[in-house]
Design an enzyme around this catalytic site. Structure first.
Site, short mmCIF file in Angstrom:
data_model
loop_
_atom_site.label_atom_id
_atom_site.label_comp_id
_atom_site.label_asym_id
_atom_site.label_seq_id
_atom_site.Cartn_x
_atom_site.Cartn_y
_atom_site.Cartn_z
N ASN A 124 1.00 -1.19 0.17
CA ASN A 124 0.01 -0.05 0.22
C ASN A 124 0.98 1.29 0.11
OD1 ASN A 124 -3.03 -0.76 0.15
ND2 ASN A 124 -2.04 -2.10 1.50
N HIS A 180 -7.99 -1.02 6.49
CA HIS A 180 -8.57 -2.34 6.96
C HIS A 180 -9.17 -3.28 6.01
CE1 HIS A 180 -9.19 -5.39 10.17
NE2 HIS A 180 -10.32 -5.49 9.62
C1 GRF Z 1 -3.32 -4.48 4.38
O1 GRF Z 1 -4.00 -5.70 3.99
C2 GRF Z 1 -3.97 -3.78 5.28
O2 GRF Z 1 -5.23 -3.53 5.07
C3 GRF Z 1 -3.62 -4.49 6.73
O3 GRF Z 1 -2.31 -4.78 6.24
C4 GRF Z 1 -2.07 -5.14 5.21
C5 GRF Z 1 -0.76 -4.61 4.65
O4 GRF Z 1 -0.41 -4.76 3.44
N1 GRF Z 1 -3.90 -3.57 7.77
P1 GRF Z 1 0.94 -3.85 2.90
O5 GRF Z 1 2.13 -4.18 3.88
O6 GRF Z 1 0.47 -2.70 2.48
O7 GRF Z 1 1.40 -4.66 1.60
#
Ligand code: GRF
Length: 210
Positions: A18, A111
């Site tokens: 992300n 989330h």
């Molecule tokens: C995502 O699914 C977010 O919703 C959750 O942790 C995950 C993180 O993924 N809180 P990344 O580290 O961004 O790949």
């Protein structure tokens, strides 16, 4: 429309996919600038992603101390970067008021479910175990109740017959990678308003026409 780019601090703990979507879609495009990435763990891929984009990084671990002590250090570290917005993008450590109260209405979390369904860990597995037809993604204000703050953006993701955790996670991630940049762009444009009279209500203001 605010004139200076929104200063964004991103908190991470793991893969940072992300964070990558923010680097690719928002960072340095005029609206917003990621000024610091803070990780709760050393050596995670998210740090490499930030470094690859030339963004300063630091690690603030919990490491055998009280959360309040960690959160005081975290608040000071983040405040030094003077953020307009703090994004918890896969930050996997509970935050206390010691941190959250330092940035009122400026900390948002991501989330992988349609909250208030399936808060906490393993949201995607919880959705599969329950047998829902839709789960989804929520971007919400972070508050002391874990995954408890009001939603800013939500989008459903269908659960398909035969989905396993990996398949559903991939489809949920695709939506996350769209919604997180969208949320930051909305903040950068000054279009997110938390109702002062009913703080569970969040208004997305329309685009201003000149
Ligand atoms: C995502 O699914 C977010 O919703 C959750 O942790 C995950 C993180 O993924 N809180 P990344 O580290 O961004 O790949």
């Amino acid at each position: 429309m605010p004139e200076a780019p929104l200063r964004v601090v991103v908190l991470v703990s793991g893969s940072g996919s992300n964070l990558q979507s923010l680097i690719d879609d928002v960072h340095g495009r005029g609206d917003a600038e990621i000024v610091l990435v803070v990780s709760s763990k050393d050596g995670v891929p998210a740090i490499g992603r930030a470094e690859g984009a030339g963004i300063p990084t630091t690690v603030v671990p919990l490491a055998g101390r009280e959360r309040e002590e960690r959160d005081a250090e975290l608040a000071a570290t983040v405040a030094a970067a003077d953020p307009g917005l703090v994004v918890l993008a896969g930050w996997m450590s509970i935050l206390t008021g010691t941190f959250l109260d330092a940035f009122p209405d400026r900390v948002i979390n991501l989330h992988p479910s349609l909250l208030p369904s399936f808060p906490g860990l393993h949201a995607i597995r919880q959705a599969l175990d329950w047998g829902v037809r839709f789960t989804g993604v929520t971007v919400h204000y972070a508050e002391e109740v874990v995954d408890g703050g009001p939603a800013i953006l939500q989008e459903p993701v269908p659960v398909l017959y035969g989905d396993d955790e990996e398949a559903l996670t991939m489809r949920v991630r695709e939506v996350e990678h769209r919604l997180v940049p969208e949320a930051v762009r909305l903040f950068a444009a000054g279009r997110v308003r938390r109702d002062p009279d009913d703080r569970r209500k969040v208004q997305i203001l329309p685009v201003e026409v000149e």
